[in-house]
Design a protein around this motif. Structure first.
Motif, PDB file in Angstrom:
ATOM      1  N   GLN A  48       0.778  -1.250  -0.093  1.00  0.00           N
ATOM      2  CA  GLN A  48      -0.013  -0.012  -0.089  1.00  0.00           C
ATOM      3  C   GLN A  48       0.800   1.111  -0.123  1.00  0.00           C
ATOM      4  O   GLN A  48       0.501   2.256  -0.650  1.00  0.00           O
ATOM      5  CB  GLN A  48      -0.907  -0.204   1.071  1.00  0.00           C
ATOM      6  CG  GLN A  48      -2.045  -1.116   1.144  1.00  0.00           C
ATOM      7  CD  GLN A  48      -2.727  -1.079   2.318  1.00  0.00           C
ATOM      8  OE1 GLN A  48      -3.558  -0.104   2.625  1.00  0.00           O
ATOM      9  NE2 GLN A  48      -2.629  -2.085   3.134  1.00  0.00           N
ATOM     10  N   ALA A  49       1.877   1.101   0.654  1.00  0.00           N
ATOM     11  CA  ALA A  49       2.737   2.391   0.759  1.00  0.00           C
ATOM     12  C   ALA A  49       3.525   2.717  -0.786  1.00  0.00           C
ATOM     13  O   ALA A  49       3.707   3.693  -1.083  1.00  0.00           O
ATOM     14  CB  ALA A  49       4.039   2.040   1.634  1.00  0.00           C
ATOM     15  N   ILE A  50       3.808   1.603  -1.411  1.00  0.00           N
ATOM     16  CA  ILE A  50       4.251   1.793  -2.841  1.00  0.00           C
ATOM     17  C   ILE A  50       3.066   2.395  -3.618  1.00  0.00           C
ATOM     18  O   ILE A  50       3.303   3.250  -4.531  1.00  0.00           O
ATOM     19  CB  ILE A  50       4.663   0.194  -3.418  1.00  0.00           C
ATOM     20  CG1 ILE A  50       5.766  -0.095  -2.950  1.00  0.00           C
ATOM     21  CG2 ILE A  50       4.728   0.447  -4.852  1.00  0.00           C
ATOM     22  CD1 ILE A  50       6.410  -1.513  -3.094  1.00  0.00           C
ATOM     23  N   THR A  51       1.793   1.861  -3.336  1.00  0.00           N
ATOM     24  CA  THR A  51       0.747   2.526  -4.156  1.00  0.00           C
ATOM     25  C   THR A  51       0.755   4.187  -3.986  1.00  0.00           C
ATOM     26  O   THR A  51       0.259   4.865  -4.683  1.00  0.00           O
ATOM     27  CB  THR A  51      -0.609   2.111  -3.769  1.00  0.00           C
ATOM     28  OG1 THR A  51      -0.366   0.455  -3.891  1.00  0.00           O
ATOM     29  CG2 THR A  51      -1.871   2.604  -4.343  1.00  0.00           C
ATOM     30  N   ALA A  52       1.078   4.647  -2.512  1.00  0.00           N
ATOM     31  CA  ALA A  52       0.957   5.969  -2.280  1.00  0.00           C
ATOM     32  C   ALA A  52       1.964   6.616  -2.940  1.00  0.00           C
ATOM     33  O   ALA A  52       1.568   8.026  -3.388  1.00  0.00           O
ATOM     34  CB  ALA A  52       1.357   6.219  -0.734  1.00  0.00           C
ATOM     35  N   ILE A  53       2.933   6.306  -3.669  1.00  0.00           N
ATOM     36  CA  ILE A  53       3.830   6.814  -4.382  1.00  0.00           C
ATOM     37  C   ILE A  53       3.297   7.212  -5.656  1.00  0.00           C
ATOM     38  O   ILE A  53       4.002   8.310  -6.296  1.00  0.00           O
ATOM     39  CB  ILE A  53       5.291   5.946  -4.520  1.00  0.00           C
ATOM     40  CG1 ILE A  53       5.855   5.769  -3.172  1.00  0.00           C
ATOM     41  CG2 ILE A  53       6.457   6.765  -5.458  1.00  0.00           C
ATOM     42  CD1 ILE A  53       7.029   4.856  -3.168  1.00  0.00           C
ATOM     43  N   HIS A  54       2.357   6.973  -6.025  1.00  0.00           N
ATOM     44  CA  HIS A  54       1.558   7.220  -7.369  1.00  0.00           C
ATOM     45  C   HIS A  54       1.248   8.428  -7.331  1.00  0.00           C
ATOM     46  O   HIS A  54       0.934   9.133  -8.432  1.00  0.00           O
ATOM     47  CB  HIS A  54       0.477   6.181  -7.703  1.00  0.00           C
ATOM     48  CG  HIS A  54       0.919   4.723  -8.139  1.00  0.00           C
ATOM     49  ND1 HIS A  54       0.330   4.158  -9.196  1.00  0.00           N
ATOM     50  CD2 HIS A  54       2.024   3.755  -7.815  1.00  0.00           C
ATOM     51  CE1 HIS A  54       0.980   2.838  -9.241  1.00  0.00           C
ATOM     52  NE2 HIS A  54       1.909   2.845  -8.273  1.00  0.00           N
ATOM     53  N   TYR A  55       0.831   9.067  -5.910  1.00  0.00           N
ATOM     54  CA  TYR A  55       0.214  10.395  -5.996  1.00  0.00           C
ATOM     55  C   TYR A  55       1.153  11.489  -5.836  1.00  0.00           C
ATOM     56  O   TYR A  55       0.946  12.724  -5.851  1.00  0.00           O
ATOM     57  CB  TYR A  55      -0.661  10.486  -4.745  1.00  0.00           C
ATOM     58  CG  TYR A  55      -1.798   9.327  -4.684  1.00  0.00           C
ATOM     59  CD1 TYR A  55      -2.835  10.074  -5.523  1.00  0.00           C
ATOM     60  CD2 TYR A  55      -1.653   8.244  -4.042  1.00  0.00           C
ATOM     61  CE1 TYR A  55      -4.118   8.805  -5.565  1.00  0.00           C
ATOM     62  CE2 TYR A  55      -2.723   7.387  -4.148  1.00  0.00           C
ATOM     63  CZ  TYR A  55      -3.634   7.625  -4.714  1.00  0.00           C
ATOM     64  OH  TYR A  55      -4.809   6.846  -4.829  1.00  0.00           O
ATOM     65  N   LEU A  56       2.498  11.209  -5.971  1.00  0.00           N
ATOM     66  CA  LEU A  56       3.664  12.223  -6.026  1.00  0.00           C
ATOM     67  C   LEU A  56       3.533  12.516  -7.635  1.00  0.00           C
ATOM     68  O   LEU A  56       3.344  11.849  -8.457  1.00  0.00           O
ATOM     69  CB  LEU A  56       4.933  11.420  -5.746  1.00  0.00           C
ATOM     70  CG  LEU A  56       5.191  11.079  -4.294  1.00  0.00           C
ATOM     71  CD1 LEU A  56       6.511  10.390  -3.962  1.00  0.00           C
ATOM     72  CD2 LEU A  56       5.062  12.611  -3.504  1.00  0.00           C
TER      73      LEU A  56
END
Length: 333
Positions: free
Chosen positions: A230-238
């Protein structure tokens, strides 16, 4: 950093002790020799305790950021780590307690003024205040736990970002140091045993951010737990592009096949522009690969400037594409 201003959240017992001790201290040394002075003394003690409680509770709520205005990257990480809705509920409980204490203290001030025996009334008020504080102790404990977790998040700025991926020892940290011209910041990260490496550089008046996330983007997805995924998914929002670094010399300790498999997973799981860079071209064991955009050496500097030009161009192209997509969306009628 967004979460740095959140102070330690006290327990209910700590709040009660602080308020009541300060209340008693406020009256020390004062002469109480008439009914009027007794009324004023008990009223002052009650208001002192209530103000300390309401102020402390209000400060707890105020120091947490507004989740409606939180950058999406941090919003996602917050939700993963502690739960945004749970945070909102606990903050709402603390806010309620602050307002309730204010209301009750004002009511009891009136009772004290109309009482022949103000001490029992003030003690009853103290009991009500303590009861309210104790009722939110679970919320206070949770908020302090959340605060301790969120303060470990890296200071990722809302600016153009290059995310570095690839197995350990392929030269990612050397690349970050090389292009930023200084020792990059190593920030704690709650998902990994190592710190996130964050560096910055300027180009044509624009500041760019370079981020390497050891423990997240340097091993197969099958080895990651749900929180890390899920943390990896958060990087998409950068506002980011991804640079995958590969070591064809295999001096990093990982075979080409394993590195290419990780590259395939990064391609599959990231919907961000991706550039593949082969490092260590200065080594005799280096061999050219087909699925590579640039060959570089972080030791000699070969090819690094060309890679930087391409990464910056990719960021510009991504922004133009995003703007175009937003323009193409028909407004709701």
């Amino acid at each position: 950093m967004i979460f740095e201003k959140i102070h330690t959240v006290p327990t209910s017992e700590e709040l009660i002790n602080k308020a009541f001790k300060r209340s008693a201290r406020a009256m020390s040394g004062k002469t109480i020799d008439s009914r009027e002075s007794r009324l004023r003394a008990n009223e002052s003690m009650l208001l002192t305790a209530a103000n300390i409680l309401t102020d402390n509770l209000a400060n707890i709520v105020r120091r947490f950021p507004s989740f409606e205005h939180l950058p999406r990257f941090y919003y996602e990480l917050t939700d993963i780590l502690v739960g945004v809705e749970k945070l909102k509920m606990s903050l709402a409980s603390v806010d309620w307690a602050s307002r309730k204490i204010h209301e009750i203290s004002r009511n009891y001030v009136g009772k004290i003024r109309n009482s022949d025996l103000p001490e029992p009334v003030r003690k009853e008020a103290f009991g009500r205040l303590a009861s309210i504080i104790k009722s939110i102790n679970k919320d206070l404990l949770f908020l302090n736990e959340a605060r301790n977790i969120l303060r470990k998040l890296p200071d990722v700025q809302d600016e153009p970002t290059i995310v570095i991926a690839g197995y350990p020892n392929v030269g990612k940290s050397s690349f970050v140091s090389k292009i930023t011209g200084a020792s990059p910041e190593i920030a704690p990260y709650p998902f990994t045993t190592k710190g996130v490496t964050i560096g910055h550089f300027m180009r044509d008046g624009v500041r760019y951010q370079v981020m390497d996330t050891p423990g997240l983007l340097d091993r197969p997805m099958s080895e990651r737990n749900d929180i890390e995924r899920q943390a990896i998914t958060a990087i998409h929002y950068l506002d980011a592009v991804v640079m995958f670094m590969i070591d064809p010399s295999e001096s990093c300790g990982y075979e080409i096949g394993a590195q290419e498999h990780l590259l395939a997973e990064i391609r599959e799981n990231f919907k961000l522009p991706l550039l593949v860079v082969a490092n260590k071209s200065d080594r005799s064991e280096f061999k050219k690969l087909n699925d590579v955009d640039f060959n570089i050496s972080t030791v000699t500097g070969e090819g690094i400037e060309d890679v930087m030009d391409r990464l910056i161009q990719m960021i510009k192209e991504k922004r133009l594409s995003s703007s175009s997509e937003e323009t193409d969306i028909e407004p709701a009628i």
